[in-house]
Write an enzyme that holds these catalytic residues in place. Structure first.
Site, PDB file in Angstrom:
ATOM      1  N   ASN A   1     -18.298   9.199  34.413  1.00 46.52           N
ATOM      2  CA  ASN A   1     -17.545   8.373  33.696  1.00 46.52           C
ATOM      3  C   ASN A   1     -16.135   7.795  33.382  1.00 46.52           C
ATOM      4  O   ASN A   1     -15.227   7.284  32.712  1.00 46.52           O
ATOM      5  CB  ASN A   1     -17.963   8.564  31.973  1.00 46.52           C
ATOM      6  CG  ASN A   1     -19.701   8.913  31.763  1.00 46.52           C
ATOM      7  OD1 ASN A   1     -20.016   7.632  31.633  1.00 46.52           O
ATOM      8  ND2 ASN A   1     -20.228   9.390  31.654  1.00 46.52           N
TER       9      ASN A   1
ATOM     10  N   GLU B   1     -26.243  11.706  31.942  1.00 49.86           N
ATOM     11  CA  GLU B   1     -25.863  11.553  33.023  1.00 49.86           C
ATOM     12  C   GLU B   1     -25.065  12.830  33.197  1.00 49.86           C
ATOM     13  O   GLU B   1     -23.601  13.664  32.414  1.00 49.86           O
ATOM     14  CB  GLU B   1     -24.293  10.451  32.960  1.00 49.86           C
ATOM     15  CG  GLU B   1     -24.893   9.176  32.998  1.00 49.86           C
ATOM     16  CD  GLU B   1     -23.843   7.837  32.549  1.00 49.86           C
ATOM     17  OE1 GLU B   1     -23.510   8.458  32.154  1.00 49.86           O
ATOM     18  OE2 GLU B   1     -24.153   6.646  33.093  1.00 49.86           O
TER      19      GLU B   1
ATOM     20  N   THR C   1     -26.929   3.069  27.462  1.00 45.88           N
ATOM     21  CA  THR C   1     -27.110   2.300  26.963  1.00 45.88           C
ATOM     22  C   THR C   1     -28.668   2.425  26.917  1.00 45.88           C
ATOM     23  O   THR C   1     -29.134   3.317  27.935  1.00 45.88           O
ATOM     24  CB  THR C   1     -27.198   0.388  26.969  1.00 45.88           C
ATOM     25  OG1 THR C   1     -26.045   0.163  27.215  1.00 45.88           O
ATOM     26  CG2 THR C   1     -28.337  -0.236  26.193  1.00 45.88           C
TER      27      THR C   1
ATOM     28  N   SER D   1     -18.357   1.302  33.541  1.00 50.61           N
ATOM     29  CA  SER D   1     -19.791   0.846  32.746  1.00 50.61           C
ATOM     30  C   SER D   1     -20.006   0.036  31.026  1.00 50.61           C
ATOM     31  O   SER D   1     -18.915   0.696  30.639  1.00 50.61           O
ATOM     32  CB  SER D   1     -20.328   2.362  32.571  1.00 50.61           C
ATOM     33  OG  SER D   1     -20.124   2.930  31.382  1.00 50.61           O
TER      34      SER D   1
ATOM     35  N   LYS E   1     -35.243   3.731  29.305  1.00 49.34           N
ATOM     36  CA  LYS E   1     -34.077   4.044  30.250  1.00 49.34           C
ATOM     37  C   LYS E   1     -33.065   4.356  29.214  1.00 49.34           C
ATOM     38  O   LYS E   1     -32.476   4.298  28.146  1.00 49.34           O
ATOM     39  CB  LYS E   1     -33.359   2.365  31.234  1.00 49.34           C
ATOM     40  CG  LYS E   1     -33.341   1.599  30.506  1.00 49.34           C
ATOM     41  CD  LYS E   1     -32.024   1.670  29.846  1.00 49.34           C
ATOM     42  CE  LYS E   1     -30.374   1.586  31.397  1.00 49.34           C
ATOM     43  NZ  LYS E   1     -29.047   1.693  30.435  1.00 49.34           N
TER      44      LYS E   1
ATOM     45  N   THR F   1     -30.339   2.198  34.723  1.00 45.15           N
ATOM     46  CA  THR F   1     -29.468   1.991  35.613  1.00 45.15           C
ATOM     47  C   THR F   1     -28.440   3.696  35.708  1.00 45.15           C
ATOM     48  O   THR F   1     -28.893   3.555  37.557  1.00 45.15           O
ATOM     49  CB  THR F   1     -28.425   1.987  34.348  1.00 45.15           C
ATOM     50  OG1 THR F   1     -28.401   2.392  33.421  1.00 45.15           O
ATOM     51  CG2 THR F   1     -28.427   0.038  34.201  1.00 45.15           C
TER      52      THR F   1
END
Lengths: 388, 388
Positions: free
Chosen positions: B383, B264, B184, B388, B173, B146
């Site tokens: 974010n 991230e 996730t 998300s 992932k 993702t």
């Protein structure tokens, strides 16, 4: 007027040179009596700063004649030398006032791990003692600021709660809570009500439990947090404990909302209210979990009504609820019904600073509110570019 | 090669049109046997996504013939329609493979609160089943990404742990952990070792407890996290359980460190090691508390060796220690000794991505490491600007 609004209090704020900016950095508040009752609550952090280690012991007698506060250094993790600085400060104030050192409360805030300049601090405290006045509340409230952009003050009168004859005043710095805190929170509340030590202690614990304790700006718990109540009895009026607690709670709530609004780098003040809870503890646990979700806090910063991140936080708690039957509202729009999509989030406007989240656990009739801020790039900047 | 490195596995990754970018978004991994033993661990979040609700039940028989994964939507908080999509996906795979639907594991990741396009998803799964091959590991690892910037794969051979004859492969992932997760985390590990269900389950729980469970990128816990182990027995070798667990732990650790490095917006990978603990649980509790301090994480982003924020986090835990006698090292420089200033932090260089924090509780001989990332403006941007 804040801490000098009630009768029997004088205060001062001076620049002692502890701050490199030359801004005021030492405040003293003195209770001239006739009574010198006091109560305090402190950080729940086990790694406490030297002033907290001192003040926690000193308050055990239920008395305080004065509090000396410096905002030029936290005096935390500074060992025996740092504790000696705290002790010497209390002795200086006590000598000047003709009381015992244990009658002096000490608070500090600022960078941790560094020793205060003891001579500068003692010099500033001496100067503040020379400068005490019944108009000194504003100066004291200004001298305790660190990253605060405005001084925080509040007052309440007995008449506000249907009583008569006494007044409460308060000042605060920082942005956070007694348990988790963005920055050290120091609060001094004064009153001319005539209280005994047990009543003062009970009222303060009740008021802070419903106000400062429910403020969770960034989930971090300071080493120096202190909320001190001093009662002079100068009004000659012994209040009904319930009315006094109500008025004290009003002052604490007012100061807490000022702290929330001035939190470092925040764009939004967020009230997370949990209803339908089996217990108040469940409501607060769920509210705190959401308040500590960086993903949720980033979403609010981005004005994104991302209710999925709220449900994901609720799911980390042990509160009583059915995971398949939760409702969530953002600014009163019920975007999630029975743990699935509800009303369209398209009408939600998250431009205003005030944001409300309501979570219905559908498991009882108890409720509770936790207040927090969003997580912004400015927060990261302030807390990465500068030490504290 | 990842999941197709062991004998007995075929895989594929295709673009089903679930992602608006047109990137690959559906992966299927099939265990061709002779054995179809499986074990899995799932998110601890009580608000689970539909694929987790399905897979948790389906895995109870200790078997799986295949896993179908989509990265175009989490299928979380989507109610009965969403669960039906999961069920239909499992039925499609089962029909094509001639097994029962309960022999098919389902994973999803992406935006929560929105229904997947069921026709597109089923079409993609069908296309993936047409495309299965012994070289499909790379394509599968790519199709589950993702916000990942790179596909994550790892392998280990029996020879690595002094055994012979079997191989382990894995793909992952996300960036996070089974308990808290940044995004996730989905992990599929395959092996051609011949395992019974109990051995597979015990090995997987032991390996994840020491790897993914100790990764805490941002303190948030996903609704979809899954780690699945499938064993084909195709090597014909029944491994010593201890050797197999060691090799499995190596693969999980390798994947966990890849997740950490690709978190991230992160600038640093931080290993927080707690030594001198009375128990391993104490060590991990302290490590997690530090890993969840936004103030500490901002300091590392700012390359500020702010050990005071570390001590303040340690103080929020219930672990056994003397608050006045804690030592802290940053990149092996003991900047805090006995809860006060130690060696000068001036020599500490926090430019490199890898940062180590060591905390000595001086209360026993147990230890543990938690891995986390710093808190950056890029994290807040990613974010807040994107759902998300």
């Amino acid at each position: 007027m804040s801490v000098t609004a009630p009768q029997g209090f004088v205060a001062a704020g001076v620049a002692a040179g502890l701050k490199s900016t030359g801004a005021p950095d030492v405040a003293v508040v003195v209770n001239q009596g006739p009574s010198q009752v006091a109560a305090a609550v402190f950080t729940g952090n086990r790694c406490k700063a030297n002033p907290v280690l001192w003040s926690e012991e000193a308050i055990k007698g239920g008395r305080a004649a004065a509090v000396a506060i410096n905002s030029g250094g936290a005096n935390c993790y500074t060992g025996a030398e740092g504790f000696a600085t705290t002790h010497r400060t209390a002795e200086l104030v006590a000598d000047r006032l003709g009381v015992g050192a244990v009658d002096v409360q000490i608070c500090s805030t600022g960078l941790i791990g560094l020793l205060n300049d003891r001579d500068a601090l003692l010099g500033g405290v001496g100067a503040a003692l020379d400068d005490l006045s019944g108009d000194g509340g504003n100066a004291a409230a200004t001298a305790i600021m660190t990253t605060d952009t405005v001084a925080k003050q509040a007052t309440a009168r007995a008449e506000d709660v249907g009583a008569a004859g006494w007044t409460i005043g308060g000042m605060a710095k920082g942005a956070g809570m007694l348990a988790p805190a963005l920055a050290t929170m120091l609060v001094v509340v004064t009153t001319d009500a005539d209280l005994d030590a047990a009543t003062a202690d009970a009222a303060l614990r009740a008021a802070t439990a419903r106000t400062f304790d429910r403020l969770d700006s960034d989930g971090c718990q300071s080493t120096n947090d202190t909320v001190l109540l001093m009662a002079s009895g100068a009004s000659g009026v012994t209040p009904d404990p319930e009315s006094f607690t109500d008025a004290l709670t009003t002052v604490c709530h007012d100061l807490a909302m000022q702290l929330l609004a001035d939190a470092e780098g925040a764009d939004h003040e967020i009230a997370i209210t949990v209803v339908g809870a089996a217990t108040e503890d469940d409501a607060l646990e769920v509210g705190r979990a959401v308040a500590r979700s960086n993903l949720f806090k980033c979403a609010i910063f981005g004005k994104d009504p991302n209710w999925g991140r709220i449900l994901a936080s609720v799911g980390t708690t042990r509160a009583a609820f059915d995971p398949a039957d939760l409702d969530v509202a953002l600014n009163d729009v019920w975007v999630c019904r029975s743990s699935g999509p509800g009303e369209s989030p398209d009408t939600i406007d998250l431009e205003a600073r005030a944001v409300s989240v309501t979570i219905d656990l559908k498991s009882g009739d108890r409720s509770g509110t936790i207040w927090t801020n969003d997580l912004t790039q400015a927060y990261v900047h302030e807390n990465s570019a500068y030490s504290s």
